[in-house]
Every structure is written in C-alpha cells, then in structure tokens.
Design a protein around this motif. Structure first.
Motif, short mmCIF file in Angstrom:
data_model
loop_
_atom_site.label_atom_id
_atom_site.label_comp_id
_atom_site.label_asym_id
_atom_site.label_seq_id
_atom_site.Cartn_x
_atom_site.Cartn_y
_atom_site.Cartn_z
N ASP A 73 1.26 -2.98 -2.69
CA ASP A 73 0.84 -4.35 -2.95
C ASP A 73 0.60 -4.97 -1.59
O ASP A 73 1.55 -5.42 -0.92
N ASN A 74 -0.65 -4.97 -1.16
CA ASN A 74 -0.96 -5.45 0.19
C ASN A 74 -0.61 -6.92 0.37
O ASN A 74 -0.20 -7.34 1.46
N ALA A 75 -0.76 -7.69 -0.68
CA ALA A 75 -0.47 -9.13 -0.58
C ALA A 75 1.01 -9.38 -0.28
O ALA A 75 1.36 -10.36 0.38
N LYS A 76 1.86 -8.49 -0.79
CA LYS A 76 3.31 -8.63 -0.58
C LYS A 76 3.82 -7.74 0.54
O LYS A 76 5.01 -7.72 0.82
N ASN A 77 2.92 -6.96 1.14
CA ASN A 77 3.31 -6.02 2.19
C ASN A 77 4.38 -5.04 1.70
O ASN A 77 5.34 -4.74 2.41
N MET A 78 4.18 -4.56 0.49
CA MET A 78 5.14 -3.66 -0.13
C MET A 78 4.48 -2.33 -0.48
O MET A 78 3.31 -2.28 -0.86
N VAL A 79 5.26 -1.29 -0.39
CA VAL A 79 4.84 0.04 -0.80
C VAL A 79 5.89 0.57 -1.77
O VAL A 79 7.09 0.31 -1.59
N TYR A 80 5.44 1.31 -2.77
CA TYR A 80 6.35 1.79 -3.80
C TYR A 80 6.20 3.29 -4.00
O TYR A 80 5.13 3.86 -3.75
N LEU A 81 7.25 3.90 -4.48
CA LEU A 81 7.19 5.29 -4.90
C LEU A 81 7.88 5.37 -6.26
O LEU A 81 9.10 5.26 -6.35
#
Length: 124
Positions: A73-81
């Motif tokens: 989620d680029n807007a939140k600067n988050m990466v998920y797995l």
C-alpha cells in the motif's frame, strides 16, 4: 533515515495463515522494489518474495509459490506478506528488505536495508 519495521509474526498451526506487515519510512515506497527474506535457525537466509515497482512483476521462491502473496500500500508506506497453508518448514524470522532500486535484482537477502525481523513459528 531509512527504516523498515516488521510485525505480525507469531505461533500458528500447520495449515494456518498469518499476514506480516512492514512499515517503511525514510524513502518513497512507490518508487522502489521491496521484498521479504527469511532465516531459519542454523540455515542461510532465503529470499521469499519480491515486488518490483517499475514493471509490476512479483517473484516468489519455489518453496512458497501458491501459498504466499506479497502486496503493498504505497499510500501508507506498507508492505505485506500474506502467508497461507503454512508448513513447519516455514518457521523462520522474516525480514522485509529493499535496495532502493526500481526492479527486483539480485538476492533479496543481500539487499542493503532490512528491519529487525518478526518470528514465525509453525507447529502443532
């Protein structure tokens, strides 16, 4: 200052699911490739997945293909797995990592920037 902070690990039974999160700061996530690697006790680091921004390509290790899904989620600067159908052999400390390049190149586990990791344990 570039920071990557992983969370979401825990103890899960075989066949279960976990979603790991990686909060990034100090750079604009949208512009760069980012991925995950893991390290099990007594074993070498293993690249798990990588997501390229420039060409939209994601890669997965054969050992997790079809079970793990990387997203961002680029807007939140988050990466998920998202990890489904977990197996005992998935037990490891999981790290997110970036080399501040546009595409996933080389070995994710050798990238310059990574966090402190989050422990995932899969057992009955």
């Amino acid at each position: 200052q570039i920071q990557l902070v992983e969370s979401g690990g825990g103890l899960v039974q075989p066949g279960g699911s976990l979603r790991l999160s990686c909060a990034t700061s100090g750079f604009i996530l949208e512009g760069y490739a980012i991925g995950w690697f893991r390290q099990a006790p007594g074993k070498e680091r293993e690249g798990v997945s990588c997501d390229s921004h420039l060409d939209g390509i994601t890669t997965y290790a054969d050992s997790v293909k079809g079970r793990f899904t990387i997203s961002r989620d680029n807007a939140k600067n988050m990466v998920y797995l998202q990890m489904d159908m977990l197996k005992p052999e998935d037990t490891a400390v999981y790290y997110c990592a970036t080399d501040l390049v546009r595409r996933c190149v080389g070995n994710i586990q050798d990238y310059d920037y990574s966090g402190q990791g989050t422990q995932v344990t899969v057992r009955s």
